[in-house]
Design a protein around this motif. Structure first.
Motif, PDB file in Angstrom:
ATOM      1  N   SER A  61       0.861  -1.191   0.000  1.00 44.78           N
ATOM      2  CA  SER A  61       0.000   0.000   0.000  1.00 44.78           C
ATOM      3  C   SER A  61       0.889   1.231   0.000  1.00 44.78           C
ATOM      4  O   SER A  61       2.093   1.146   0.279  1.00 44.78           O
ATOM      5  N   ALA A  62       0.281   2.376  -0.272  1.00 40.23           N
ATOM      6  CA  ALA A  62       1.060   3.614  -0.399  1.00 40.23           C
ATOM      7  C   ALA A  62       1.853   3.909   0.882  1.00 40.23           C
ATOM      8  O   ALA A  62       3.022   4.288   0.816  1.00 40.23           O
ATOM      9  N   ASP A  63       1.226   3.710   2.055  1.00 40.72           N
ATOM     10  CA  ASP A  63       1.919   4.032   3.310  1.00 40.72           C
ATOM     11  C   ASP A  63       3.168   3.181   3.503  1.00 40.72           C
ATOM     12  O   ASP A  63       4.226   3.679   3.882  1.00 40.72           O
ATOM     13  N   VAL A  64       3.030   1.881   3.266  1.00 38.89           N
ATOM     14  CA  VAL A  64       4.169   0.988   3.496  1.00 38.89           C
ATOM     15  C   VAL A  64       5.242   1.239   2.438  1.00 38.89           C
ATOM     16  O   VAL A  64       6.441   1.217   2.735  1.00 38.89           O
ATOM     17  N   ARG A  65       4.798   1.567   1.229  1.00 37.83           N
ATOM     18  CA  ARG A  65       5.786   1.907   0.188  1.00 37.83           C
ATOM     19  C   ARG A  65       6.566   3.168   0.572  1.00 37.83           C
ATOM     20  O   ARG A  65       7.732   3.299   0.240  1.00 37.83           O
ATOM     21  N   SER A  66       5.925   4.079   1.312  1.00 32.06           N
ATOM     22  CA  SER A  66       6.653   5.263   1.802  1.00 32.06           C
ATOM     23  C   SER A  66       7.783   4.838   2.738  1.00 32.06           C
ATOM     24  O   SER A  66       8.893   5.374   2.681  1.00 32.06           O
ATOM     25  N   THR A  67       7.498   3.880   3.613  1.00 32.75           N
ATOM     26  CA  THR A  67       8.542   3.423   4.543  1.00 32.75           C
ATOM     27  C   THR A  67       9.653   2.693   3.796  1.00 32.75           C
ATOM     28  O   THR A  67      10.844   2.894   4.066  1.00 32.75           O
ATOM     29  N   ILE A  87      13.230  13.213   2.414  1.00 28.84           N
ATOM     30  CA  ILE A  87      12.563  11.904   2.438  1.00 28.84           C
ATOM     31  C   ILE A  87      11.061  12.158   2.494  1.00 28.84           C
ATOM     32  O   ILE A  87      10.573  12.795   3.437  1.00 28.84           O
ATOM     33  N   ASP A  88      10.347  11.654   1.487  1.00 29.93           N
ATOM     34  CA  ASP A  88       8.913  11.906   1.379  1.00 29.93           C
ATOM     35  C   ASP A  88       8.137  10.811   2.117  1.00 29.93           C
ATOM     36  O   ASP A  88       8.139   9.656   1.689  1.00 29.93           O
ATOM     37  N   CYS A  89       7.484  11.167   3.210  1.00 24.76           N
ATOM     38  CA  CYS A  89       6.723  10.181   3.998  1.00 24.76           C
ATOM     39  C   CYS A  89       5.292  10.033   3.478  1.00 24.76           C
ATOM     40  O   CYS A  89       4.489   9.300   4.071  1.00 24.76           O
ATOM     41  N   GLY A  90       4.967  10.741   2.407  1.00 23.07           N
ATOM     42  CA  GLY A  90       3.637  10.607   1.796  1.00 23.07           C
ATOM     43  C   GLY A  90       2.539  10.976   2.775  1.00 23.07           C
ATOM     44  O   GLY A  90       2.549  12.055   3.372  1.00 23.07           O
ATOM     45  N   ASN A  91       1.598  10.053   2.969  1.00 17.13           N
ATOM     46  CA  ASN A  91       0.442  10.267   3.853  1.00 17.13           C
ATOM     47  C   ASN A  91       0.667   9.630   5.231  1.00 17.13           C
ATOM     48  O   ASN A  91      -0.205   9.660   6.084  1.00 17.13           O
ATOM     49  N   SER A  92       1.859   9.053   5.433  1.00 16.49           N
ATOM     50  CA  SER A  92       2.036   8.117   6.541  1.00 16.49           C
ATOM     51  C   SER A  92       2.626   8.722   7.813  1.00 16.49           C
ATOM     52  O   SER A  92       3.834   8.961   7.920  1.00 16.49           O
ATOM     53  N   GLY A  93       1.776   8.913   8.807  1.00 11.38           N
ATOM     54  CA  GLY A  93       2.208   9.395  10.112  1.00 11.38           C
ATOM     55  C   GLY A  93       3.165   8.422  10.777  1.00 11.38           C
ATOM     56  O   GLY A  93       4.108   8.829  11.460  1.00 11.38           O
ATOM     57  N   THR A  94       2.934   7.134  10.590  1.00 15.73           N
ATOM     58  CA  THR A  94       3.811   6.137  11.221  1.00 15.73           C
ATOM     59  C   THR A  94       5.213   6.253  10.640  1.00 15.73           C
ATOM     60  O   THR A  94       6.209   6.229  11.377  1.00 15.73           O
ATOM     61  N   ASP A 113       2.714  14.619   2.461  1.00 14.73           N
ATOM     62  CA  ASP A 113       1.667  15.232   1.635  1.00 14.73           C
ATOM     63  C   ASP A 113       0.925  16.290   2.473  1.00 14.73           C
ATOM     64  O   ASP A 113       1.265  16.545   3.634  1.00 14.73           O
ATOM     65  N   GLU A 114      -0.098  16.872   1.851  1.00 16.07           N
ATOM     66  CA  GLU A 114      -0.804  17.968   2.508  1.00 16.07           C
ATOM     67  C   GLU A 114      -1.372  17.569   3.872  1.00 16.07           C
ATOM     68  O   GLU A 114      -1.250  18.299   4.852  1.00 16.07           O
ATOM     69  N   SER A 115      -1.982  16.369   3.911  1.00 13.01           N
ATOM     70  CA  SER A 115      -2.607  15.908   5.154  1.00 13.01           C
ATOM     71  C   SER A 115      -1.536  15.685   6.224  1.00 13.01           C
ATOM     72  O   SER A 115      -1.650  16.181   7.355  1.00 13.01           O
ATOM     73  N   LEU A 116      -0.462  14.984   5.874  1.00 11.83           N
ATOM     74  CA  LEU A 116       0.582  14.696   6.869  1.00 11.83           C
ATOM     75  C   LEU A 116       1.267  15.984   7.321  1.00 11.83           C
ATOM     76  O   LEU A 116       1.689  16.093   8.484  1.00 11.83           O
ATOM     77  N   SER A 150     -16.965  13.251   0.464  1.00 10.58           N
ATOM     78  CA  SER A 150     -15.545  13.220   0.088  1.00 10.58           C
ATOM     79  C   SER A 150     -14.780  12.330   1.063  1.00 10.58           C
ATOM     80  O   SER A 150     -15.070  12.325   2.268  1.00 10.58           O
ATOM     81  N   SER A 151     -13.798  11.624   0.551  1.00 17.23           N
ATOM     82  CA  SER A 151     -12.901  10.853   1.444  1.00 17.23           C
ATOM     83  C   SER A 151     -12.031  11.805   2.259  1.00 17.23           C
ATOM     84  O   SER A 151     -11.408  11.372   3.227  1.00 17.23           O
ATOM     85  N   LEU A 152     -11.951  13.078   1.832  1.00 18.48           N
ATOM     86  CA  LEU A 152     -11.019  14.040   2.437  1.00 18.48           C
ATOM     87  C   LEU A 152      -9.594  13.484   2.394  1.00 18.48           C
ATOM     88  O   LEU A 152      -8.776  13.773   3.263  1.00 18.48           O
ATOM     89  N   ASP A 153      -9.331  12.625   1.407  1.00 17.28           N
ATOM     90  CA  ASP A 153      -8.031  11.960   1.255  1.00 17.28           C
ATOM     91  C   ASP A 153      -7.695  11.111   2.480  1.00 17.28           C
ATOM     92  O   ASP A 153      -6.523  10.928   2.818  1.00 17.28           O
ATOM     93  N   ASP A 154      -8.722  10.587   3.122  1.00 15.81           N
ATOM     94  CA  ASP A 154      -8.546   9.762   4.318  1.00 15.81           C
ATOM     95  C   ASP A 154      -9.061   8.360   3.985  1.00 15.81           C
ATOM     96  O   ASP A 154     -10.260   8.158   3.747  1.00 15.81           O
TER      97      ASP A 154
END
Ligand code: S3P
Length: 442
Positions: free
Chosen positions: A47-53, A93-100, A121-124, A388-392
């Motif tokens: 998934s996108a989050d794990v690919r960020s890590t 280092i781009d962490c994308g959407n991933s807080g973890t 990203d914007e949300s993070l 909207s998913s609000l990107d969530d």
């Protein structure tokens, strides 16, 4: 991308294996990167989050090989940087959407000279990072900004140990400090107000680092300095993803589904106790543990006449990511369901507290957020809505289930947010007989 989800007119039935656990996938990749030697990781969530890590640890000098594997998971081989430490890349280092990814990395990087710059990203970039940078600074690391949001530049070196009373029950905060403690001389201890998910405490010992724990005071600690040693991990199914399939089955009349190979760590499956109190028919069949985590199958049967419940604040950390989907289910139960102490939802991938209330209102459900308490009035039917998913990612899936289990189609804007944790969500529903895009009427 807009996704229209239509009411499901036939039961969901069959067996499904949800993707690998997101929290464990992050930790397995990160711990392997910290370790001396080569680790082989199986069942890693694609998934996108794990690919960020994975991209982050690769940028920092771990040698990674990623191979798509069965069931949409990844096999990942990681040769760690070990005692040599991470190498500062010439780019952020781009962490994308991933807080973890961001918070755990801040803990890791605190112990090395750097400089390392993290972006998101914007949300993070809206989410609070001071909860990790402020205590990490007391260990001797430096962050710019000191108590702010991404982008953040970190630099550090050998650290001083601390005993930290965390004001929040957060596994990300706890893990960041324990990982920084690996670079400190002596005992780094974290106490939490309530027990958050304990994957780090379970998995670090497998990588050769002892973690002390005291259940009575909800404290855990590491004695540094310490280096991890490579270990092979198989990641079990994600209970948070399983919760969406379970609620889908509970909403669609006549359904009976089996969700196989789900991680059943007690600090993650609070939603099962809530479902039980609501009267839902859910059976847990334990299987042999996978590494450091208990695992089993969940059998979920559609149950008419669900009843409202109260979720006390102590229970919240064990179901923090499931509140949106439990709130949706609560809207169908008899009575008013209360979620207490859910203020943390305001600083997730979106302000989930506001989004739940607004989204439920659009569906025709009455819900209120007062302070840290969320109340959802039940016995509602879901009407047509565009949300909207609000990107969530968790909102995207929650609103999809409102369409699947409701009386009218629901359109979810920016549905691609599901890529963050469960890219195959609609495929898994289809495998159970769902026609989320609408059934063909013959
Ligand atoms: C996570 C911890 C939780 C959770 C998040 C994943 C983790 O966040 O909401 O989805 O993997 O450690 P907090 O630590 O902020 O509570």
């Amino acid at each position: 991308m807009d996704q229209v989800i239509h009411p499901q007119v036939t039961p969901l039935a069959g067996r499904v294996r949800v993707p690998g656990d997101k929290s464990l996938s992050h930790r397995a990749v990160l711990f392997a990167a910290l370790a001396e030697g080569t680790s082989h990781l199986a069942g890693v969530l694609d998934s996108a989050d794990v690919r960020s890590t994975i991209a982050a640890v690769t940028a920092l000098g771990a040698a990674t090989r990623v191979t798509p594997a069965a069931g949409g998971s990844l096999s990942v081989t990681v040769a760690g940087w070990g005692a040599r430490g991470p190498v500062p890349p010439s780019f952020p280092i781009d962490c994308g959407n991933s807080g973890t990814t961001a918070r755990l990395l801040l803990g890791v990087l605190a112990g090395w000279p750097g400089p390392f710059t993290l972006t998101g990203d914007e949300s993070l970039s809206r989410r609070p990072m001071g909860r990790v940078t402020v205590p990490l600074a007391t260990m001797g690391a430096a962050f710019t900004p000191a108590d702010g949001t991404l982008p953040i530049t970190a630099s550090g070196g050998p650290l001083h140990p601390i005993a930290y009373d965390s004001p929040v029950a957060s596994a990300q905060v706890k893990t960041a400090l324990l990982l920084a403690g690996l670079r400190a001389e002596g005992r780094t201890l974290v106490r939490e107000p309530a027990l958050s998910r304990d994957h780090t405490e379970r998995l670090l010992p497998a990588f050769g680092v002892a973690v002390g724990r005291d259940e009575a005071t909800r404290a855990c600690w590491v004695d540094g300095p310490a280096t991890l040693v490579a270990y092979d991990v198989t990641v079990p199914g994600d209970p948070s993803s399983a919760a969406f399939i379970a609620v889908g089955a509970l909403l669609v009349e006549g359904s009976e589904v089996v969700i196989e190979g789900v991680a059943l760590n007690p600090t993650r499956v609070g939603f099962l106790a809530v479902l039980e109190r609501m009267g839902a028919q859910v059976t847990v069949t334990p299987a042999a543990a996978e590494g450091s985590e208990p695992v089993g199958d969940l059998t979920v049967r559609h149950t008419p006449g669900l009843i409202a419940t109260t979720v006390p604040a102590e229970e919240v950390p064990s179901l923090i990511d499931e509140v949106p989907v439990l709130a949706l289910l609560a809207a169908r139960a008899e009575g008013t369901t209360r979620f207490e102490g859910v203020g943390e939802l305001r600083v997730k991938e979106s302000d989930r507290l506001a989004a739940i209330v607004e989204g439920l209102a659009a569906l025709g459900v009455t819900a209120r957020a007062t302070g840290d308490v969320l109340e959802v009035d039940g016995a509602a039917e879901f009407g047509a809505a565009t949300l909207s998913s609000l990107d969530d990612h968790r909102l995207a899936m929650t609103w999809a289930l409102a369409g699947l289990g409701g009386a009218a189609p629901v359109t979810i804007e920016r549905f691609e947010a599901v890529e963050v944790s469960y890219p195959r969500f609609l495929d898994d529903l289809r495998a159970l007989g769902a026609a989320p895009g609408g059934a063909t009427v013959l």
